[in-house]
Design a protein around this motif. Structure first.
Motif, PDB file in Angstrom:
ATOM      1  N   LEU A  35       1.131 -10.574  -3.409  1.00  0.00           N
ATOM      2  CA  LEU A  35       0.029 -10.000  -2.637  1.00  0.00           C
ATOM      3  C   LEU A  35      -0.210  -8.521  -2.909  1.00  0.00           C
ATOM      4  CD1 LEU A  35       0.435 -11.884   0.754  1.00  0.00           C
ATOM      5  CD2 LEU A  35      -1.425 -12.078  -0.882  1.00  0.00           C
ATOM      6  N   GLU A  86       5.684  -2.005   0.534  1.00  0.00           N
ATOM      7  CA  GLU A  86       6.558  -2.979   1.190  1.00  0.00           C
ATOM      8  C   GLU A  86       6.242  -4.410   0.764  1.00  0.00           C
ATOM      9  OE1 GLU A  86       7.232  -2.701   5.365  1.00  0.00           O
ATOM     10  OE2 GLU A  86       7.200  -0.513   5.312  1.00  0.00           O
ATOM     11  N   TYR A  91      -0.813   4.805   5.209  1.00  0.00           N
ATOM     12  CA  TYR A  91      -0.259   3.531   5.680  1.00  0.00           C
ATOM     13  C   TYR A  91      -0.560   2.369   4.737  1.00  0.00           C
ATOM     14  CZ  TYR A  91       1.559   5.553   9.887  1.00  0.00           C
ATOM     15  OH  TYR A  91       2.304   6.305  10.754  1.00  0.00           O
ATOM     16  N   THR A  92      -1.679   2.441   3.991  1.00  0.00           N
ATOM     17  CA  THR A  92      -1.920   1.351   3.039  1.00  0.00           C
ATOM     18  C   THR A  92      -0.981   1.471   1.838  1.00  0.00           C
ATOM     19  OG1 THR A  92      -3.776   2.596   2.129  1.00  0.00           O
ATOM     20  CG2 THR A  92      -4.307   0.853   3.679  1.00  0.00           C
ATOM     21  N   LEU A 149       9.172  -6.438  -0.650  1.00  0.00           N
ATOM     22  CA  LEU A 149       9.605  -7.661   0.026  1.00  0.00           C
ATOM     23  C   LEU A 149       9.203  -8.912  -0.755  1.00  0.00           C
ATOM     24  CD1 LEU A 149       8.531  -6.586   3.620  1.00  0.00           C
ATOM     25  CD2 LEU A 149      10.882  -6.875   2.856  1.00  0.00           C
ATOM     26  N   MET A 182       2.006  -0.137   3.025  1.00  0.00           N
ATOM     27  CA  MET A 182       1.826  -1.592   3.089  1.00  0.00           C
ATOM     28  C   MET A 182       2.009  -2.208   1.705  1.00  0.00           C
ATOM     29  SD  MET A 182      -1.473  -3.810   4.372  1.00  0.00           S
ATOM     30  CE  MET A 182      -2.589  -3.307   3.068  1.00  0.00           C
ATOM     31  N   ALA A 218      -5.216   6.481   6.834  1.00  0.00           N
ATOM     32  CA  ALA A 218      -5.241   5.078   6.397  1.00  0.00           C
ATOM     33  C   ALA A 218      -4.603   4.944   5.014  1.00  0.00           C
ATOM     34  CB  ALA A 218      -6.677   4.559   6.375  1.00  0.00           C
ATOM     35  N   ILE A 239      -6.790  -1.369  -2.126  1.00  0.00           N
ATOM     36  CA  ILE A 239      -7.088  -0.609  -0.905  1.00  0.00           C
ATOM     37  C   ILE A 239      -6.677   0.861  -1.041  1.00  0.00           C
ATOM     38  CG2 ILE A 239      -6.762  -0.499   1.591  1.00  0.00           C
ATOM     39  CD1 ILE A 239      -6.385  -3.515   1.562  1.00  0.00           C
ATOM     40  N   GLN A 245      -3.793  -6.214  -2.963  1.00  0.00           N
ATOM     41  CA  GLN A 245      -3.756  -5.153  -1.947  1.00  0.00           C
ATOM     42  C   GLN A 245      -3.875  -3.767  -2.553  1.00  0.00           C
ATOM     43  OE1 GLN A 245      -0.233  -5.646   0.414  1.00  0.00           O
ATOM     44  NE2 GLN A 245      -1.176  -7.156   1.759  1.00  0.00           N
TER      45      GLN A 245
END
Ligand code: NA
Ligand code: NA
Lengths: 303, 161, 445
Positions: B131, B115, B108-109, B119, B112, B105, B138, B135
């Protein structure tokens, strides 16, 4: 090759956007003789909320999704075009705005590794209130629940105190008087049974926010040309149907609201002048710092 | 070894204080919002947005501490019948499985958050918050949790209570 | 690779039971079972996307979306409120104050869980918050006074679920939006069934204690009216706290989520008033709230991810669709749906149960002649039941955390209250007037 895809739909199963998605899935199955199967998951049951959807489809975590453009405007500004207040004032103008902006939507979707299949508008938002709105001064002190930043800004400029509140908390908030007005569409007002707490609906035709159906590019490329053609045919039909449905559900909802005792009025000249002036100012301010796609879309529309 | 374990546990406690600060932050935020609304007839317009972010922060930074204090519950229907050694081995296996899921996890966080930053994704609210900021809690929280699970495995391996 | 949703359900449940029994932490067990479900399922991925990426992205997204929730932030705050009340001995005062009033009722302080949960349910829309907060305040106090653990646990588990039935209720709001039913009417409709259920719990406690007097500590004192009045000064602060929190909501000053903050400030105020507030017990309360919130939210995250995967696999939809094809008589339909919901409730959290089944189930139910308003209350009962059924039962987890007891004992203690809930559902099915009485009255005026 056969392809099965999950499609996320944020709104509940009875909402007309979710039903449009379902209709689309049925048509695709029909036109591809069942070789492309789309399963629609309404009510946000796949655990997605909105602002992340452009990225989620980009990564292929979701093959397809129904997206309210406004909520992903934080990912790509051009998707905020349809939720600019009072830019389009009726369905014809909304259609014109959509067509003008469409090349820029497509371009943005390509950047996000996806393809827009169709888009259709929410019925226009208006103001539900407890007291009648006759003059510009009636906005003073109005405690209004709004759903996005544009709505909050416009109402603040008009003298109201906008509040952001989860839809789930709205009902009790209306009952207890925490808020006394709501900026939303007639359809949502009907769904939320607003006549239980509110009395007036002023049709300010605030905006016709678009909802779009997108598919991840990798999934799209996995379809053969015949399948792609069939999917596009289904998309074109659903798009036409959903635009009609949007107008129709607006009329139907207004009728039901009136039957339930909501007084429906057009805004007075004073009110619409004030709102138009504020909206124009907002658009100018937004354009100042806007990205290329957003500017180009607005320019194409105003031409 | 023990020094490293103690260091990790110290980090977990540090996370707990961040988490407690998150709770106090929500309290202050709501007090301001209620005051603005009832006295000045206006609103922060961000209290529900920031409240949600604060929850992300306070839960994630508190997870390692919860783990350290043996607060993450599990079912001992079977394992309670094991011998001391059996329990130790079961704990180590659970620890490795938990660490693997957390590391997965975490990977992948991190992606996240990267990105989301890359972005330039922002919230669709009036604050237009980038955001990646909320985030970020996490991966930070999961990293603390991963370290704490490793400390847990180490403690069980060297049989230290 | 499996494509049949029912087979996938078996894999999912089997995997979960295995992980849970192996002693893996509950949140991780749910994640592990969900990952297995995704790996076993036929995903039809295009060659550019790997299944691990899909699972990882889903997990990251699910963590963010589940925790980035304003309504959920009331949970740690209510837990903090309970911790403050507990650590500053206000909870002791509350129970001391209640002793003289309950001394003549069989079961005496056992009723505190029922009463406190009913009151707290009027503030909180979630059962986890209700159980955790009330449990913190009452459980140790009851044990120290010599009350029997099992009845205290059972009554807490049962009454904790009232958070959904007594308004405000998160589940009712979601049901109302999805089913086009008035949320206000749902709220009103839940009041009588909720209070009746609380009443039946109390009756059960009375009967149990009359049959077995050893359940209640022996020293029974007689209290004079003067002593009762004297005890009010211990009760007053907590009543004031409840009034302020509820009053804030009903006067339109706060939302139910914000009310949690009022609760925290109120608890601090009372602790300050009684001069029990110190920096060290405030710090302890905060850290303990961090720990409890972390424990509950970690399971919530796991359950949310599992529910997401169940959504992707189409399990709930497949079962509901199957039932739709059976063409059952109205009462048979309700019985079969009841069984379906109890089974789904074993693995899903309450909100997911409603969201995933309703689109298919509601049309069948209304076609069979049931009112959506009534079915809403039925569904809320089903969600309540899911809180106390293994393997995924939030009330059970919360109680295990508070008491440190074995799951087996907790389940045994909870079982009678589970049966009472089922009986209540049957009662409401046979006499739907229990649901309709208040809403019809309100419309009439
Ligand atoms: Na409640
Ligand atoms: Na359960």
């Amino acid at each position: 090759a056969d392809l099965k895809m999950d499609c996320n739909a944020i709104y509940g199963a009875t909402n007309f956007h979710s039903q449009g998605a379902k209709l689309f899935a049925d048509k695709v199955a029909e036109y591809t003789s069942g070789s492309v199967q789309i399963t629609v998951h309404p009510g946000g049951s796949l655990g997605f909320k909105g602002p992340e959807l452009l990225k989620t489809v980009k990564d292929g975590t979701l093959p397809m999704s129904d997206i309210l453009m406004g909520v992903v405007s934080g990912s790509d500004q051009v998707f905020g075009v349809s939720s600019m207040p009072l830019l389009a004032k009726d369905y014809a103008e909304a259609k014109k705005l959509y067509e003008a902006a469409k090349p820029y939507y497509d371009k943005a979707c390509r950047r996000w590794n996806q393809k827009m299949l169709y888009a259709a508008p929410w019925p226009p938002s208006g103001l539900f209130t407890k007291e009648p709105l006759n003059t510009a001064a009636d906005f003073e002190g109005l405690k209004t629940r709004t759903y996005d930043k544009n709505g909050a800004e416009l109402l603040r400029a008009a003298g109201a105190s906008p509040m952001s509140l989860p839809w789930g908390e709205l009902y009790s908030a209306l009952q207890t008087g925490l808020v006394d007005s709501v900026l939303t569409s007639a359809v949502s007002g009907k769904d939320g049974k607003f006549w239980e707490n509110l009395k007036y609906f002023t049709k300010i035709n605030y905006a016709f926010p678009l909802n779009m159906m997108v598919i991840n590019q990798d999934y799209w490329d996995a379809l053969n040309p015949k399948q792609q053609e069939a999917v596009l045919k289904a998309a074109a039909e659903v798009e036409a149907y959903q635009w009609e449905q949007s107008a129709k559900s607006n009329d139907d909802s207004l009728k039901i609201l009136a039957e339930k005792g909501i007084v429906i009025t057009e805004p007075s000249k004073e009110i619409s002048d004030m709102l138009n002036r504020d909206a124009k100012l907002m658009l100018e301010n937004t354009l100042k710092g806007a990205k290329k796609g957003f500017k180009a879309a607005i320019k194409a529309y105003e031409k | 070894m023990r020094a490293i374990i103690r260091l990790i546990e110290g980090l977990s406690v540090g996370g707990a204080f961040l988490s407690a600060a998150g709770m106090i932050f929500i309290v202050c935020l709501v007090v301001i919002e209620i005051f603005l609304r009832s006295v000045l007839n206006t609103s922060t317009l961000v209290s529900s947005e920031y409240g949600g972010y604060a929850l992300v922060y306070l839960i994630l930074t508190g997870l390692a501490y919860t783990m350290k204090e043996d607060g993450l519950i599990r079912i001992n229907l079977l394992t309670s019948h094991f011998s001391e050694n059996g329990k130790r081995i079961a704990d180590i296996i659970s620890g490795i499985l938990g660490a693997a899921i957390t590391a997965f996890a975490l990977n992948y966080t991190v992606q996240m958050v990267y990105e989301t930053w890359d972005l330039e994704m922002t919230a669709d609210t009036i604050a237009e918050t980038p955001l990646w900021i909320p985030q970020l809690a996490i991966p930070v929280g999961l990293a603390l949790l991963l370290l704490q699970i490793i400390a847990f495995i180490a403690r069980r391996a060297i049989n230290d209570k | 690779m499996i494509s049949d949703p029912l087979m996938l359900a078996v894999v999912l449940v089997g995997g979960m039971v295995l992980f849970l029994l192996s002693g893996l932490w509950i949140g991780f067990s749910l994640y592990a079972a969900a990952i297995c479900g995704m790996l076993f399922c036929k995903m039809n991925l295009p060659p550019t996307i790997s299944v691990w990426d899909k699972i990882g992205d889903l997990m990251a997204n699910s963590l963010w979306n589940t925790m980035n929730s304003w309504p959920l932030s009331a949970l740690p705050l209510f837990i903090l409120m309970g911790e403050i009340l507990y650590r500053t001995s206000i909870s002791t005062r509350l129970l001391n104050g209640l002793v003289p009033w309950l001394s003549n009722i069989p079961g005496r302080l056992y009723h505190i869980n029922v009463v406190a949960c009913s009151l707290f349910a009027a503030v909180s829309g979630s059962s986890a918050a209700t159980t955790a907060t009330v449990g913190k305040i009452t459980f140790n106090e009851l044990s120290e006074r010599g009350y029997h653990k099992s009845l205290a646990i059972g009554s807490l588990a049962g009454s904790g679920t009232l958070g959904f039935l007594i308004p405000p209720s998160l589940i009712m709001i979601i049901y109302g939006i999805l089913s086009d039913t008035s949320i206000g009417q749902l709220f009103i409709a839940g009041v009588i069934p909720g209070l009746t259920l609380a009443g039946v719990y109390s009756v059960y406690i009375i009967i149990r204690c009359m049959m077995d007097p050893t359940l209640v500590p022996q020293e029974k004192e007689e209290f004079t009216t003067a002593q009762r009045i004297e005890s009010l000064k211990d009760l007053f602060p907590v009543f004031l706290l409840i009034t302020v929190v509820l009053g804030g909501i009903y006067a339109g000053l706060t939302t139910p989520t914000e009310a949690a903050v009022i609760g925290v400030l109120g608890a601090l105020g009372i602790a300050f008033w009684f001069k029990n507030l110190t920096l060290s017990n405030f710090k302890e309360a905060l850290l303990s709230a961090v720990k409890t919130s972390g424990m509950i939210c970690f399971i919530i995250c796991g359950a949310a991810f599992l529910s997401q995967v169940v959504g992707f696999l189409g399990i709930a939809t497949a079962i509901s669709k199957y039932i739709a094809t059976l063409n059952l008589s109205p009462y048979m339909l309700i019985i079969v749906l009841g069984i379906m919901y109890v089974m789904l409730g074993m693995i899903l959290d309450g909100i997911s149960i409603v969201v995933m089944t309703l689109p298919i189930v509601l049309p069948i139910v209304t076609a069979a002649g049931f009112d959506p308003l009534w079915f809403g209350i039925f569904v809320v009962f089903m969600v309540e039941l899911s809180q106390v059924t293994p393997p995924v039962g939030f009330s059970i987890f919360v109680i295990q955390y508070i008491t440190g007891d074995d799951v087996k004992d907790i389940l045994k203690a909870t079982f009678p209250f589970f049966v009472i809930m089922v009986l209540m559902v049957i009662l409401v099915t046979i006499f739907p007037e229990i649901v309709f009485y208040l809403p019809e009255k309100m419309i009439g005026t």
